[in-house]
Motif scaffolding. Structure first.
Motif, PDB file in Angstrom:
ATOM      1  N   ARG A   4       3.455 -12.979  -2.793  1.00 16.78           N
ATOM      2  CA  ARG A   4       2.676 -11.979  -4.046  1.00 16.78           C
ATOM      3  C   ARG A   4       1.196 -12.634  -3.711  1.00 16.78           C
ATOM      4  NH1 ARG A   4       4.344 -11.847  -8.726  1.00 16.78           N
ATOM      5  NH2 ARG A   4       7.017 -11.515  -9.059  1.00 16.78           N
ATOM      6  N   SER A  34      -1.975  -9.410   0.539  1.00 19.05           N
ATOM      7  CA  SER A  34      -2.943  -8.331  -0.030  1.00 19.05           C
ATOM      8  C   SER A  34      -2.507  -6.941  -1.080  1.00 19.05           C
ATOM      9  CB  SER A  34      -4.648  -7.325   0.640  1.00 19.05           C
ATOM     10  OG  SER A  34      -5.024  -6.406   0.372  1.00 19.05           O
ATOM     11  N   GLY A  35      -3.032  -6.814  -2.354  1.00 14.95           N
ATOM     12  CA  GLY A  35      -1.715  -5.905  -2.602  1.00 14.95           C
ATOM     13  C   GLY A  35      -0.572  -5.999  -3.590  1.00 14.95           C
ATOM     14  N   GLU A  71       3.221  -5.854 -10.323  1.00 14.45           N
ATOM     15  CA  GLU A  71       3.353  -5.720 -11.463  1.00 14.45           C
ATOM     16  C   GLU A  71       3.656  -4.448 -12.135  1.00 14.45           C
ATOM     17  OE1 GLU A  71      -0.721  -6.346 -14.462  1.00 14.45           O
ATOM     18  OE2 GLU A  71      -0.921  -6.665 -12.074  1.00 14.45           O
ATOM     19  N   ARG A  72       2.252  -3.207 -11.331  1.00 14.06           N
ATOM     20  CA  ARG A  72       2.995  -1.782 -11.528  1.00 14.06           C
ATOM     21  C   ARG A  72       4.390  -1.651 -11.617  1.00 14.06           C
ATOM     22  NH1 ARG A  72       0.231   2.798  -8.064  1.00 14.06           N
ATOM     23  NH2 ARG A  72       0.633   4.582  -9.451  1.00 14.06           N
ATOM     24  N   MET A 112       2.455   1.919  -3.361  1.00 11.86           N
ATOM     25  CA  MET A 112       1.943   2.168  -4.152  1.00 11.86           C
ATOM     26  C   MET A 112       2.003   3.740  -4.594  1.00 11.86           C
ATOM     27  SD  MET A 112       0.389  -0.337  -6.575  1.00 11.86           S
ATOM     28  CE  MET A 112      -1.111   0.158  -6.882  1.00 11.86           C
ATOM     29  N   SER A 166       0.897  -1.378  -0.334  1.00  8.82           N
ATOM     30  CA  SER A 166       0.060   0.488   0.053  1.00  8.82           C
ATOM     31  C   SER A 166       1.303   1.353   0.265  1.00  8.82           C
ATOM     32  CB  SER A 166      -0.828  -0.040   1.267  1.00  8.82           C
ATOM     33  OG  SER A 166      -1.801   1.072   1.489  1.00  8.82           O
ATOM     34  N   PRO A 219       0.657  -8.620  -5.610  1.00  2.00           N
ATOM     35  CA  PRO A 219       0.321  -8.454  -7.296  1.00  2.00           C
ATOM     36  C   PRO A 219       0.388  -7.288  -7.845  1.00  2.00           C
ATOM     37  CG  PRO A 219      -0.620 -10.311  -6.374  1.00  2.00           C
ATOM     38  CD  PRO A 219      -0.870  -9.537  -4.826  1.00  2.00           C
ATOM     39  N   GLU A 220      -0.487  -6.369  -7.340  1.00  5.45           N
ATOM     40  CA  GLU A 220      -0.856  -5.335  -8.119  1.00  5.45           C
ATOM     41  C   GLU A 220       0.583  -4.020  -7.926  1.00  5.45           C
ATOM     42  OE1 GLU A 220      -4.134  -6.664  -6.807  1.00  5.45           O
ATOM     43  OE2 GLU A 220      -2.940  -6.125  -5.678  1.00  5.45           O
TER      44      GLU A 220
END
Length: 486
Positions: A467, A470-471, A477-478, A438, A435, A473-474
């Motif tokens: 992986r 929660s959160g 990937e980003r 991101m 988190s 993988p996103e």
């Protein structure tokens, strides 16, 4: 831009202190009041490089009338008041002619100099957006300098807008090698003021956008600054300002190299600043150079050198009378001790840093320390605990640093949040780390810092085995979609 030499009709008259403006500051320090001015400027879309020195010059009466940008900001801060209410003289009395009618623009000027900017067009007129009028930066009693040159030097660090594209695109500085070979006339106070303004501008740009887009553009201005030193100055006081300004610019360029991962370049620039300080007996500049050298040594994996440099900075810095400076230098020492895994010495240095910081601000605080507030203290302490492997404590301080940081300083928010993400990841809290990561990715369209990107890359590596959290993988990937650093 108007750049003719302005002389006073009463050249022997000493400046009269601006007591009305001093009363407005109240119990705030000059640095704190300068921060309010900058914030007010942002509220109306204006851009001023206000700092403690500028506030001091206004209060001392050296700036009898502010330029148009500052005028708009001051009248925004104190609606219903006039410049006279704020203690300033009429513009016509300072400028030697009546106020400029609406729509009138000043004569453009062209000044050949070693430092040029593609963003500067010889046909450009200042018009209503004229934040760099010479009235509030020059000595009205010094008639020896060429203000056209100072305008060009100052413009070399200007940007055309608030976005990254505007800040880094038009900034594009070039260094005219042919012009550099030509003799440079002896410098006066206008050149010294322009050099000081350049240092302020590069620091503001770094605070907002990070170092990567600025470093290459700053080499030419630095060479131009040292060319001014070689040319000599009209007065000893001006020579001292030029040496100090060139040294501070070397440190600023060194920091851009440091933050963009060019450690050898940074070390060279800091050494140049240190040599300048030693030659002129400038304790403030020497303390600053040692301070940055300590920080670089820590980041470069030389913790013992970091301790020695921080201790040297403290020895020379004690005479300056700034508790905040000594607090920061204690933090630099703490970072070195953490790198040496000496927890006891690190904790002792951190305790000194906190106690000194609690003494508050003073007029003795160096101008360059405007970044050092509670947020930076928390951020540097977080780095110490992270180096010592105390991830939980590091994350607590990093989170607090990000929360305390002024929202306009995108780079530092990104830095503290990247520190938080890494500490959370290494402390076994992958979902929270993702988190935070991101949030940093959201800021990378505003901030260009190899240091921050390297921290994120480390966090991504730590999160790879998690992986399923929660959160994560996103985030991975980003992060993987980011352009590779050159």
């Amino acid at each position: 831009m108007t750049s003719s030499t302005v002389t006073s009709s009463q050249p022997d008259r000493p400046p009269r202190p601006n007591l009305a403006f001093r009363r407005l500051r109240g119990r705030r320090s000059p640095a704190e009041f300068a921060a309010l001015v900058r914030r007010a400027a942002r509220e109306i879309g204006e851009r001023v490089s206000c700092d403690a020195r500028y506030i001091g010059r206004v209060e001392a009466g050296e700036i009898r009338c502010p330029n148009y940008a500052y005028e708009r900001v001051f009248l925004h801060m104190y609606p219903g008041r006039t410049l006279a209410d704020l203690g300033f003289a009429p513009r016509s009395a300072v400028r030697g002619r009546g106020p400029r009618p609406p729509g009138e623009v000043a004569r453009p000027t062209v000044a050949p100099m070693a430092l040029t900017s593609p963003a500067y067009d010889a046909s450009e007129t200042s018009g209503d957006h004229e934040p760099y009028e010479p009235y509030d930066t020059q000595d009205p009693y010094d008639t020896h300098e060429n203000h056209e040159e100072s305008d060009v030097l100052r413009r070399a660090f200007m940007t055309g807008g608030a976005t990254v594209a505007a800040a880094l695109g038009p900034f594009g500085l070039t260094f005219d090698a042919a012009a550099a070979d030509r003799p440079v006339r002896r410098a006066g106070s206008a050149q010294a003021a322009a050099l000081e303004e350049a240092v302020r501008e590069i620091r503001l740009l770094d605070d907002r956008h990070g170092a990567d887009g600025l470093y290459r553009r700053a080499a030419g201005p630095l060479r131009a600054a040292y060319a001014l030193l070689d040319a000599g100055a009209t007065r000893q006081a001006t020579a001292d300002r030029l040496h100090s300004g060139a040294g501070e610019l070397a440190i600023s360029v060194g920091w851009l190299a440091h933050d963009s991962g060019r450690f050898d370049d940074a070390r060279s620039h800091y050494a140049e600043a240190l040599a300048t300080a030693r030659m002129t007996g400038d304790d403030a500049l020497e303390a600053h150079a040692f301070c940055n050298t300590a920080f670089l040594a820590r980041d470069a994996g030389r913790p013992r050198e970091a301790v020695r440099a921080a201790q040297a900075a403290q020895r020379v810095g004690r005479s300056l009378g700034s508790a905040r400076l000594m607090s920061l230098l204690a933090l630099r020492e703490a970072g070195g001790w953490a790198g040496l895994a000496d927890r006891t010495a690190c904790e002792q240095a951190l305790a000194r840093a906190l106690a000194l910081h609690q003494r508050g601000v003073s007029d003795a605080d160096p101008e360059w320390m405007s970044f050092y507030g509670e947020a930076e203290l928390e951020g540097l302490e977080a780095q110490c605990w992270s180096t010592l492997g105390d991830w939980r404590r590091a994350a607590r301080h990093a989170r607090r640093a990000a929360q305390l940081q002024d929202p306009h300083f995108s780079r530092n928010i990104a830095l503290y949040t990247a520190e938080l993400a890494d500490d959370l990841a290494r402390g076994g809290r992958p979902d929270e780390a993702a988190s935070a990561g991101m949030k940093v990715l959201d800021l990378l369209d505003q901030v260009q810092s190899s240091r921050i990107q390297a921290m994120l890359a480390g966090t991504a590596r730590v999160l790879l085995p998690h992986r399923r959290a929660s959160g994560v993988p996103e985030f991975l990937e980003r992060h993987a979609s980011l352009p590779r650093q050159g």
